[in-house]
Design an enzyme around this catalytic site. Structure first.
Site, short mmCIF file in Angstrom:
data_model
loop_
_atom_site.label_atom_id
_atom_site.label_comp_id
_atom_site.label_asym_id
_atom_site.label_seq_id
_atom_site.Cartn_x
_atom_site.Cartn_y
_atom_site.Cartn_z
N HIS A 162 -9.19 13.66 6.90
CA HIS A 162 -9.40 14.90 7.67
C HIS A 162 -9.84 14.62 9.10
CE1 HIS A 162 -10.61 16.86 3.54
NE2 HIS A 162 -9.30 16.63 3.61
N ASN A 186 -12.06 21.41 3.09
CA ASN A 186 -10.74 20.89 3.49
C ASN A 186 -10.19 21.75 4.65
OD1 ASN A 186 -11.45 20.91 0.60
ND2 ASN A 186 -9.91 19.34 0.50
N MET A 209 -5.04 21.50 -1.19
CA MET A 209 -6.21 22.40 -1.39
C MET A 209 -6.37 23.32 -0.20
SD MET A 209 -8.89 19.68 -3.01
CE MET A 209 -10.13 20.83 -3.54
N GLU A 235 -14.56 17.60 -3.76
CA GLU A 235 -13.30 17.85 -4.47
C GLU A 235 -13.24 16.93 -5.68
OE1 GLU A 235 -10.30 17.14 -1.49
OE2 GLU A 235 -9.04 16.07 -2.88
N ASN A 238 -0.55 15.80 1.52
CA ASN A 238 -1.92 16.17 1.16
C ASN A 238 -2.03 16.74 -0.25
OD1 ASN A 238 -1.40 18.96 1.36
ND2 ASN A 238 -1.95 19.00 3.53
N GLY A 239 -3.29 17.00 -0.65
CA GLY A 239 -3.57 17.50 -1.99
C GLY A 239 -3.38 18.99 -2.13
N GLY A 284 -5.62 20.18 14.63
CA GLY A 284 -6.97 19.82 14.19
C GLY A 284 -7.86 19.25 15.28
P1 FAE Z 1 -0.68 17.05 11.27
O1 FAE Z 1 -0.44 17.80 10.02
O2 FAE Z 1 -1.26 15.69 11.20
O3 FAE Z 1 0.72 16.98 12.04
C1 FAE Z 1 0.92 16.24 13.21
C2 FAE Z 1 2.40 15.89 13.28
O4 FAE Z 1 2.69 15.43 14.60
C3 FAE Z 1 2.83 14.80 12.33
O5 FAE Z 1 3.97 15.22 11.62
C4 FAE Z 1 3.15 13.60 13.23
O6 FAE Z 1 4.19 12.77 12.74
C5 FAE Z 1 3.57 14.31 14.51
N1 FAE Z 1 3.34 13.50 15.72
C6 FAE Z 1 2.24 12.82 16.04
N2 FAE Z 1 2.36 12.23 17.26
C7 FAE Z 1 3.63 12.55 17.69
C8 FAE Z 1 4.35 12.23 18.87
N3 FAE Z 1 3.83 11.48 19.84
N4 FAE Z 1 5.61 12.69 18.98
C9 FAE Z 1 6.17 13.47 18.01
N5 FAE Z 1 5.51 13.79 16.85
C10 FAE Z 1 4.25 13.35 16.71
O7 FAE Z 1 -1.57 17.89 12.29
N6 FAE Z 1 -6.33 19.13 4.03
C11 FAE Z 1 -6.63 20.23 3.29
O8 FAE Z 1 -6.99 21.28 3.83
N7 FAE Z 1 -6.51 20.19 1.91
C12 FAE Z 1 -6.14 19.05 1.25
O9 FAE Z 1 -6.04 19.06 0.02
C13 FAE Z 1 -5.88 17.89 2.02
N8 FAE Z 1 -5.56 16.71 1.41
C14 FAE Z 1 -5.17 15.64 2.18
C15 FAE Z 1 -4.72 14.48 1.55
C16 FAE Z 1 -4.22 13.42 2.32
C17 FAE Z 1 -3.74 12.18 1.63
C18 FAE Z 1 -4.17 13.54 3.74
C19 FAE Z 1 -3.61 12.43 4.59
C20 FAE Z 1 -4.63 14.68 4.36
C21 FAE Z 1 -5.15 15.73 3.61
N9 FAE Z 1 -5.59 16.91 4.20
C22 FAE Z 1 -5.94 17.99 3.44
C23 FAE Z 1 -5.70 17.02 5.66
C24 FAE Z 1 -4.58 17.87 6.29
O10 FAE Z 1 -3.33 17.46 5.83
C25 FAE Z 1 -4.70 17.74 7.82
O11 FAE Z 1 -5.97 18.26 8.19
C26 FAE Z 1 -3.62 18.50 8.55
O12 FAE Z 1 -2.34 18.04 8.20
C27 FAE Z 1 -3.79 18.40 10.05
O13 FAE Z 1 -2.90 19.32 10.65
P2 FAE Z 1 -2.51 19.18 12.18
O14 FAE Z 1 -1.74 20.39 12.57
O15 FAE Z 1 -3.73 18.86 12.96
#
Ligand code: FAE
Length: 533
Positions: free
Chosen positions: A474, A512, A150, A389, A147-148, A502
């Site tokens: 998101h 964000n 932020m 952003e 992610n970025g 999330g």
């Molecule tokens: P997340 O971080 O998605 O983690 C879930 C984890 O569970 C992952 O590592 C998966 O590989 C793992 N997983 C899934 N299913 C399974 C399974 N069946 N068995 C084992 N492992 C599994 O969840 N947010 C901001 O606030 N600021 C930013 O600047 C920002 N920029 C972003 C830029 C990009 C390109 C992206 C993709 C996202 C961005 N986000 C940003 C969103 C933020 O990263 C996202 O809301 C959070 O990562 C979500 O957190 P969770 O704990 O929900």
């Protein structure tokens, strides 16, 4: 032991595991392996919610196993880099794809950024559904890897709208400050920001926004701005200034594998198992949860399956991942009493991306920091509340484009369903549901274009559209707090089953989301540890 000492211990364990190519990381030595392992607590995933929960469980002395389907990212490849950059993506970029799928599909309608790649357990996944794609991070640290950075705390009045069932007082007094501190949120030195070439793009967008009467605000980031300052001065290896962002950062970024996760491992009570996907789970008569897991290698070959039994199960697999696991459990009859509201209130946080064409004399420079630092703040407008952003285009060439990820308060919601035929989740979201996001963003950026004599770019998203709302960074919702769970993430209908990511947030945060996901996980873990263990 202090938290920083635990973090050091955990970092050492992560580095040693990476050096030895291990998929199990612990500061206590090896854990029992075999067909069936039993542990007091399992956390699925290693993103924000999961990492926070694992640290708090470990600190409270609860032996905990974290299961992550992606790999650990802390060893350099043959080229000396851990990750690849955006300009020369290779197999490390993408989760089992043959071609990269970058959000900015084209420049001047030319696909300059995407490349053929070998299928591999790469760090960024673009999950395809009928009318919406969802970007997620894969690996130890989840979304924090890609992610970025932020780190935005919503305004207190907005918080009451986002999560009406949560008392804002302790959130703003305790959990938001704790989350920001733990995540390492920091801000750039204003004098440096005003002077550095790498934020010329942000200063230009600020000038254009101000000309139209819009204010901007600095946004804290988990990228170390002092490191970035030294990158700009040529003192350290470059990362944010070397087009590194959506496929990971070699340096500077305090992703979760540098913060919460080593601190969790350092408690001595947390073990991390990588390249392990939870495929399903069930409950036995005595209340024990039994997970079926699949171990893969980095090329995707299944190396074995195993069962893991636990008393307390925390789902932190992200909005799509956690909701899918619960829907599968309910709809296949494994946990038939899971709530009817499961899968509901999903939203893309009102995301819409757009670009504006800059005048030929308004150059933004060849080097743009991959880490956004400013937002156009129109959150207080009752008709078109938008937080946009100011995003980089780290293409290494002058593109005369200003790029934005607008976060709008689109009230539309989708639904995640379980499709028995494919044994996977389906996202019910129609492209037309994104129109309110486009309308709100357009109201703001039409004014900015009028005030500056500029126009939208129509060459950035593969066709001629000016607004791209067919993907989200998101994803939020599916297991909403207060509906599918109680007010602290305990899943209704089953004991010792929790959601901690999330998916708890109903579709929108207005900004964000990761600080809110982390702060909420801190709050919920504190209550659950006090009452359920
Ligand atoms: P997340 O971080 O998605 O983690 C879930 C984890 O569970 C992952 O590592 C998966 O590989 C793992 N997983 C899934 N299913 C399974 C399974 N069946 N068995 C084992 N492992 C599994 O969840 N947010 C901001 O606030 N600021 C930013 O600047 C920002 N920029 C972003 C830029 C990009 C390109 C992206 C993709 C996202 C961005 N986000 C940003 C969103 C933020 O990263 C996202 O809301 C959070 O990562 C979500 O957190 P969770 O704990 O929900």
């Amino acid at each position: 032991m202090t938290l920083s000492r635990r973090r050091m211990l955990g970092l050492t364990a992560l580095n040693a595991a990476a050096a030895l190519g291990l998929t199990t990381v612990s500061t206590r030595g090896a854990v029992a392996a075999g067909r069936r392992t039993t542990v007091p607590a399992v956390v699925i995933g290693s993103g924000y919610g999961a990492a926070t929960t694992a640290l708090r469980l470990g600190s409270a002395g609860v032996p905990t196993l974290m299961l992550e389907m992606g790999r650990l990212w802390d060893t350099a490849g043959a080229d000396g880099s851990i990750f690849c950059d955006m300009l020369r993506p290779d197999h490390r970029s993408s989760w089992f794809r043959t071609r990269t799928e970058a959000p900015l599909a084209s420049i001047l309608w030319l696909d300059l950024v995407n490349r053929e790649v070998k299928p591999y357990a790469g760090v960024l996944d673009r999950m395809h559904f009928d009318e919406m794609d969802v970007y997620v991070g894969r690996g130890v640290g989840g979304g924090s890897l890609v992610n970025g950075g932020m780190a935005v705390t919503p305004e207190r009045d907005d918080f009451a709208r986002i999560l009406p069932g949560v008392d804002p007082e302790p959130m703003y007094r305790r959990y938001y400050p704790l989350a920001n501190r733990m995540l390492g949120a920091n801000s750039p030195d204003p004098a440096w920001f005003e002077d550095t070439d790498c934020y010329a793009y942000a200063r230009l967008s600020r000038r254009h926004a101000e000309r139209a009467g819009f204010g901007t605000t600095f946004v804290p980031n988990v990228y170390d701005f002092d490191y970035m300052r030294r990158e700009a001065a040529g003192e350290v290896p470059k990362s944010a200034l070397a087009s590194e962002v959506i496929y990971g950062n070699d340096h500077g970024k305090r992703s979760l594998d540098k913060s919460y996760i080593p601190a969790a491992l350092g408690t001595g009570n947390v073990t991390l198992q990588t390249l392990t996907r939870v495929t399903s789970f069930r409950q036995e008569a005595d209340g024990t949860y039994v997970l079926t897991t699949e171990r893969i290698d980095e090329l995707g070959e299944v190396r074995g399956t195993a069962e893991i039994a636990c008393e307390h199960l925390f789902l932190g697999a992200g909005s799509l991942g956690s909701t899918e696991l619960l829907l599968r459990a309910r709809d296949t009859g494994a946990l038939p009493d899971l709530p009817a509201g499961l899968g509901e209130k999903w939203g893309p946080n009102g995301n819409v991306m757009l670009g504006r064409a800059n005048h030929p004399w308004d150059t933004t420079g060849l080097v743009q920091s991959g880490m956004p630092a400013l937002g156009i703040d129109n959150r207080h407008d009752p008709d078109n509340p938008v937080f946009a952003e100011i995003a980089p285009v780290p293409a290494g060439i002058e593109t005369w484009a200003s790029l934005y990820l607008a976060i709008t308060r689109n009230p539309e919601r989708g639904r995640i369903e379980y499709d028995a035929a494919t044994d996977s989740a389906r996202l019910r979201w129609r492209e037309a549901q994104g129109q309110p996001s486009i309308d709100a963003a357009k109201a703001v950026f039409d004014r900015i274009n009028q005030a500056n004599g500029t126009a939208y770019r129509h060459d950035l998203f593969g066709d001629t559209r000016a607004f791209e709302n067919r993907f989200t960074y998101h994803p939020l919702g599916g297991c909403v707090l207060g509906d599918v769970t109680d007010a602290y993430g305990r899943v209704r209908g089953y004991r010792n089953l929790y959601v901690t990511d999330g998916s708890l947030i109903p579709g929108s945060t207005g900004v964000n989301p990761f600080v809110t996901i982390t702060a909420l996980a801190e709050r919920n873990a504190e209550r659950v540890l006090a009452e359920d263990f």
